[in-house]
Design a protein around this motif. Structure first.
Motif, PDB file in Angstrom:
ATOM      1  N   LEU A  23     -10.035  -2.607  -3.407  1.00  0.00           N
ATOM      2  CA  LEU A  23     -10.573  -2.842  -4.602  1.00  0.00           C
ATOM      3  C   LEU A  23     -11.904  -2.982  -4.844  1.00  0.00           C
ATOM      4  CD1 LEU A  23      -7.298  -5.117  -4.263  1.00  0.00           C
ATOM      5  CD2 LEU A  23      -8.085  -4.600  -6.125  1.00  0.00           C
ATOM      6  N   LEU A  40      -0.726  -9.280  -4.775  1.00  0.00           N
ATOM      7  CA  LEU A  40      -1.501  -7.974  -5.068  1.00  0.00           C
ATOM      8  C   LEU A  40       0.298  -7.615  -4.579  1.00  0.00           C
ATOM      9  CD1 LEU A  40      -4.397  -6.700  -2.535  1.00  0.00           C
ATOM     10  CD2 LEU A  40      -3.950  -6.787  -5.463  1.00  0.00           C
ATOM     11  N   ARG A  43       2.430  -7.787  -8.057  1.00  0.00           N
ATOM     12  CA  ARG A  43       2.034  -6.772  -9.132  1.00  0.00           C
ATOM     13  C   ARG A  43       1.853  -5.438  -8.545  1.00  0.00           C
ATOM     14  NH1 ARG A  43      -1.773  -9.535 -12.545  1.00  0.00           N
ATOM     15  NH2 ARG A  43      -2.062 -11.478 -12.720  1.00  0.00           N
ATOM     16  N   LEU A  44       1.843  -4.728  -7.696  1.00  0.00           N
ATOM     17  CA  LEU A  44       1.919  -3.470  -6.824  1.00  0.00           C
ATOM     18  C   LEU A  44       3.421  -3.678  -6.108  1.00  0.00           C
ATOM     19  CD1 LEU A  44      -1.948  -2.886  -6.829  1.00  0.00           C
ATOM     20  CD2 LEU A  44       0.302  -2.255  -8.764  1.00  0.00           C
ATOM     21  N   ILE A  50       0.354   3.679  -9.951  1.00  0.00           N
ATOM     22  CA  ILE A  50      -1.014   2.828 -10.602  1.00  0.00           C
ATOM     23  C   ILE A  50      -1.938   3.973 -11.365  1.00  0.00           C
ATOM     24  CG2 ILE A  50      -0.569   0.898  -8.838  1.00  0.00           C
ATOM     25  CD1 ILE A  50      -2.945   2.893  -7.243  1.00  0.00           C
ATOM     26  N   SER A  67      -5.672  -0.761 -11.568  1.00  0.00           N
ATOM     27  CA  SER A  67      -4.129  -1.124 -12.727  1.00  0.00           C
ATOM     28  C   SER A  67      -2.262  -0.268 -12.488  1.00  0.00           C
ATOM     29  CB  SER A  67      -4.572  -1.522 -13.680  1.00  0.00           C
ATOM     30  OG  SER A  67      -4.856   0.243 -14.336  1.00  0.00           O
ATOM     31  N   ASP A  75      -6.273  -4.827 -14.485  1.00  0.00           N
ATOM     32  CA  ASP A  75      -7.018  -4.816 -13.578  1.00  0.00           C
ATOM     33  C   ASP A  75      -6.651  -5.598 -12.533  1.00  0.00           C
ATOM     34  OD1 ASP A  75      -9.482  -4.276 -11.479  1.00  0.00           O
ATOM     35  OD2 ASP A  75     -10.949  -3.712 -13.328  1.00  0.00           O
ATOM     36  N   LEU A  76      -6.131  -5.120 -11.576  1.00  0.00           N
ATOM     37  CA  LEU A  76      -6.286  -5.943 -10.174  1.00  0.00           C
ATOM     38  C   LEU A  76      -6.816  -6.901  -9.881  1.00  0.00           C
ATOM     39  CD1 LEU A  76      -3.262  -3.707  -8.392  1.00  0.00           C
ATOM     40  CD2 LEU A  76      -3.635  -6.088  -9.788  1.00  0.00           C
ATOM     41  N   SER A  77      -8.217  -5.740  -9.721  1.00  0.00           N
ATOM     42  CA  SER A  77      -9.670  -7.121  -9.187  1.00  0.00           C
ATOM     43  C   SER A  77      -9.988  -8.141 -10.161  1.00  0.00           C
ATOM     44  CB  SER A  77     -11.017  -6.115  -9.099  1.00  0.00           C
ATOM     45  OG  SER A  77     -10.512  -5.547  -8.824  1.00  0.00           O
ATOM     46  N   ALA A  79      -7.854 -10.068 -11.770  1.00  0.00           N
ATOM     47  CA  ALA A  79      -7.042 -10.845 -11.742  1.00  0.00           C
ATOM     48  C   ALA A  79      -7.216 -11.917 -10.046  1.00  0.00           C
ATOM     49  CB  ALA A  79      -5.504 -10.164 -11.502  1.00  0.00           C
TER      50      ALA A  79
END
Length: 90
Positions: A23, A40, A43-44, A50, A67, A75-77, A79
């Motif tokens: 990330l 993570l 969310r994933l 993705i 994402s 954006d997972l970073s 989050a």
């Protein structure tokens, strides 16, 4: 998306190959690795499609913003930073 392999890395792939991805622009806080992995994974989930936006490479591993395709603005970073589990780095 194949699996979450760490607090700041995932394993992505298609039918032919797999690749680790870090990330982008974060550093997971000391002691928050388990919580970051859990976020993570939530969310994933496995096989989630993705969007990768590469920004570079570190030690031969792709560094990218990630994402879910279902929510391209997430954006997972960011989050992880918003949850207090990581800090932004330049």
């Amino acid at each position: 998306m194949l699996q979450v392999t760490g607090a700041d890395r995932v394993l992505v792939g298609d039918r032919n190959r797999t690749s680790p991805v870090l990330l982008a622009c974060i550093e997971v806080r000391e002691g928050a690795q388990d919580d970051a992995k859990a976020l993570l994974r939530q969310r994933l989930p496995r096989n989630r499609r993705i969007n990768l936006r590469p920004i570079g490479e570190r030690d031969g591993i792709l560094v990218a913003r990630i994402s879910p395709l279902a929510d391209p603005e997430a954006d997972l970073s960011e989050a992880l930073v918003a949850a207090g589990l990581a800090r932004s780095i330049p």
